[in-house]
Design a protein around this motif. Sequence first.
Motif, PDB file in Angstrom:
ATOM      1  N   LYS A  42     113.912 -13.514  -0.253  1.00 60.57           N
ATOM      2  CA  LYS A  42     114.026 -13.962   1.154  1.00 60.57           C
ATOM      3  C   LYS A  42     112.683 -13.867   1.865  1.00 60.57           C
ATOM      4  CE  LYS A  42     118.625 -14.583   2.132  1.00 60.57           C
ATOM      5  NZ  LYS A  42     118.951 -15.963   1.808  1.00 60.57           N
ATOM      6  N   THR A  63     118.198 -20.228   2.675  1.00 61.49           N
ATOM      7  CA  THR A  63     119.345 -19.998   1.786  1.00 61.49           C
ATOM      8  C   THR A  63     119.238 -20.873   0.539  1.00 61.49           C
ATOM      9  OG1 THR A  63     120.732 -19.458   3.678  1.00 61.49           O
ATOM     10  CG2 THR A  63     121.876 -20.064   1.642  1.00 61.49           C
ATOM     11  N   SER A  67     118.520 -19.813  -3.592  1.00 61.44           N
ATOM     12  CA  SER A  67     119.849 -19.882  -4.216  1.00 61.44           C
ATOM     13  C   SER A  67     119.814 -19.925  -5.744  1.00 61.44           C
ATOM     14  CB  SER A  67     120.593 -21.114  -3.693  1.00 61.44           C
ATOM     15  OG  SER A  67     119.907 -22.290  -4.076  1.00 61.44           O
TER      16      SER A  67
END
Length: 147
Positions: A42, A63, A67
């Motif tokens: 992140k 996101t 992923s």
Amino acid sequence: MERTFLMVKPDGVQRGLIGEIVGRFEKKGFKLVAGKLVTVSKEQAKAHYAEHEGKPFFDSLITFITSGPVFAMVWEGDDIIELSRMVIGKTKVTEALPGTIRGDYAAHTPFNLIHGSDSPESAEREIANFFDESELVLYAKSIATWV
Ligand code: YYY
Ligand code: MG
């Protein structure tokens, strides 16, 4: 000679398009300097897309990019930043022309398969966010005078 950071995004890895995408840059005549499959954290993702922080698509972009694994690369060539973005195609799928990577393979804007640096400053920052200096391989391509 210029360097850029190119990254096959999680959609490109999942769709089995690493080879196709890498092949386009090889055939164009650029030189691969480094490449690795990595899962983006992140923090790393937020640093990579810092310029987009606060925009409506930022959270979903982070996101998406975290992923699944991405294929991160450093490539070298004259004017490679501008030229590689031409090979990649426009950001919006409705504007990405056939013949470009996005024009040929992307059907929805966030899933546009590949990232490419947009300036020498971004390239330097993005390369440093993904690679140690020691991971960059310095070598000569004997075909360079023909490209
Ligand atoms: O450099 P490039 O990837 O072509 O586009 P950017 O404007 O830097 O945006 C980064 C990334 O964000 C883009 O590849 C898709 C996504 N995105 C989006 O989902 N919606 C937008 N309106 C703009 C960008
Ligand atoms: Mg960009």
